[in-house]
Write a protein that holds these residues in place. Structure first.
Motif, short mmCIF file in Angstrom:
data_model
loop_
_atom_site.label_atom_id
_atom_site.label_comp_id
_atom_site.label_asym_id
_atom_site.label_seq_id
_atom_site.Cartn_x
_atom_site.Cartn_y
_atom_site.Cartn_z
N SER B 67 0.88 -1.08 0.10
CA SER B 67 0.00 -0.14 0.18
C SER B 67 0.86 1.25 0.01
CB SER B 67 -0.87 -0.04 1.15
OG SER B 67 -1.59 1.30 1.33
N GLU B 68 0.55 2.04 -0.83
CA GLU B 68 1.28 3.42 -1.03
C GLU B 68 0.62 4.55 -0.39
OE1 GLU B 68 2.97 3.40 -4.82
OE2 GLU B 68 4.46 2.09 -4.34
N GLY B 69 -0.25 4.31 0.48
CA GLY B 69 -1.10 5.33 1.07
C GLY B 69 -2.07 5.90 0.05
N ARG B 70 -1.91 7.21 -0.39
CA ARG B 70 -2.94 8.14 -1.21
C ARG B 70 -2.71 7.63 -2.62
NH1 ARG B 70 -5.46 12.71 0.26
NH2 ARG B 70 -5.15 13.68 -1.66
N ARG B 71 -1.37 7.13 -3.05
CA ARG B 71 -1.11 6.78 -4.20
C ARG B 71 -1.77 5.27 -4.38
NH1 ARG B 71 4.92 7.11 -4.87
NH2 ARG B 71 4.60 6.34 -7.06
N GLY B 72 -2.50 4.62 -3.79
CA GLY B 72 -3.08 3.23 -4.12
C GLY B 72 -2.27 2.07 -3.57
#
Lengths: 238, 122
Positions: B67-72
């Motif tokens: 998971s890359e946070g807001r980057r999906g």
């Protein structure tokens, strides 16, 4: 002698509305047929079956085209009979069309049993480049600049509303849920991608085209340009 | 492309887990490939967002996704290779259970083999 304003406002817009309405009404069965998105050479029995399933899932009634079509014909007749100003008729007509598109979108979005998905993220820029959004947004609200021109107030509001609705539908269609049953994933994915792409681009074209026609009626000088473009198109080699 | 079949006993989150993992193992999803958002996948599959979130969380725990946070969410750059053995073991077990259940229902070995051959097109 025929006044240019009368010719433009009554006859051009009146005939435009009648023609547009007839086009929607007569073509309603053709518009509802999803096979039109594929050339005959591309079609296979599997693809036709996937298109049939998709059409059942979408369940868009013929009335989605037929009703605004008839309404536009009636508006056109009212304009030709001088019962309604041409630009006002145009504004109301495109509003009815946008409303019908919106209802069709909601029906499509809430219908069908969805069981399959492509593992590809859909973003606002999956189909069209990002600059289309500000361009369409500016085009959508621009008719409001004509709001204080006598005779154009109602039309400018209606055209703006219709354009904003179609612009919103274009953006929403970009990320709308995929309608696939998973019976034939390959064919269904092909149908899904082709339909989404065609519809998003089509809705963007409508959202920018609706104000463009409105501006053209205001700036009558654009009409000869239209005719010129038409002539070029007519003489294009087949 | 993945599908959820509500008629089978395997829970939907497990079906999503298995299919995403299989897609990575097959090479259909290469390392670094972005995956759809939980909301998008849930909408497409007609399941609750929690179902997809659970499948994604399990895939992240197992090292298949990051998971890359807001980057999906993306396919991990180093996927767990040892899991291939576990996968083939799970397939062997599932096939054995399936064959046993058919034998208990009175089908002969040759009947089962013939039907499977027909289904698989061999």
């Amino acid at each position: 002698m025929l006044n240019w304003d009368v010719l433009l406002d009554r006859w051009c817009l009146g005939l435009f509305l009648v023609g547009f309405g007839l086009w929607l009404t007569i073509g309603s069965s053709q518009f509802a047929d999803l096979r039109r998105y594929f050339r005959a050479s591309e079609r296979t029995p599997e693809l036709d079956a996937a298109l049939g399933r998709r059409q059942t899932m979408e369940a868009i009634p013929l009335a989605a085209w037929f009703v605004p079509g008839i309404f536009n014909v009636l508006l056109g007749i009212a304009v030709l009979a001088d019962r309604l100003a041409g630009v006002a008729g145009y504004g109301i007509g495109v509003c009815a069309f946008a409303l019908s598109l919106g209802l069709a979108y909601l029906r499509m979005r809430n219908n069908g049993v969805r069981r399959a998905a492509a593992l590809q993220p859909r973003t606002l820029t999956s189909i069209v480049p990002m600059w289309w959004y500000p361009a369409a947004a500016v085009m959508s609200v621009a008719p409001l600049a004509y709001g204080d021109v006598p005779g154009y107030t109602l039309a400018s509001i209606c055209v703006c509303a219709a354009s904003v609705v179609t612009f919103a539908l274009a953006a929403l269609s970009n990320t709308m849920v995929a309608l696939m049953t998973g019976e034939n994933p390959e064919a269904e994915l092909r149908v899904e991608q082709r339909l989404r792409c065609a519809r998003v681009k089509g809705l963007f074209a409508v959202s920018m085209g609706v104000p463009f026609v409105f501006f053209a009626t205001f700036c009558a000088s654009i009409v000869p340009l239209y005719m010129g473009l038409g002539a070029i198109r007519l003489h294009k080699a087949p | 492309m993945i599908a959820v079949d509500p008629r089978i006993e395997t829970p939907p989150y497990q079906q999503i887990f298995e299919q995403v993992r299989a897609a990575i193992e097959r090479g259909s999803l290469t390392p670094g490939t972005p995956l759809p958002t939980v909301r998008q996948l849930a909408g497409d599959l007609g399941v609750a967002p929690n179902t997809v979130a659970r499948a994604y969380a399990d895939l992240q725990d197992a090292g298949w996704l990051v998971s890359e946070g807001r980057r999906g969410t993306r396919v991990a750059s180093k996927t767990p290779a040892a899991d291939r053995r576990a996968r083939s073991h799970a397939l062997a077990e599932a096939c054995a259970r399936f064959a046993d259940s058919l034998r208990h229902r009175g089908y002969s070995r040759s009947e089962i083999a013939a039907e499977l051959s027909r289904l698989l097109g061999s």
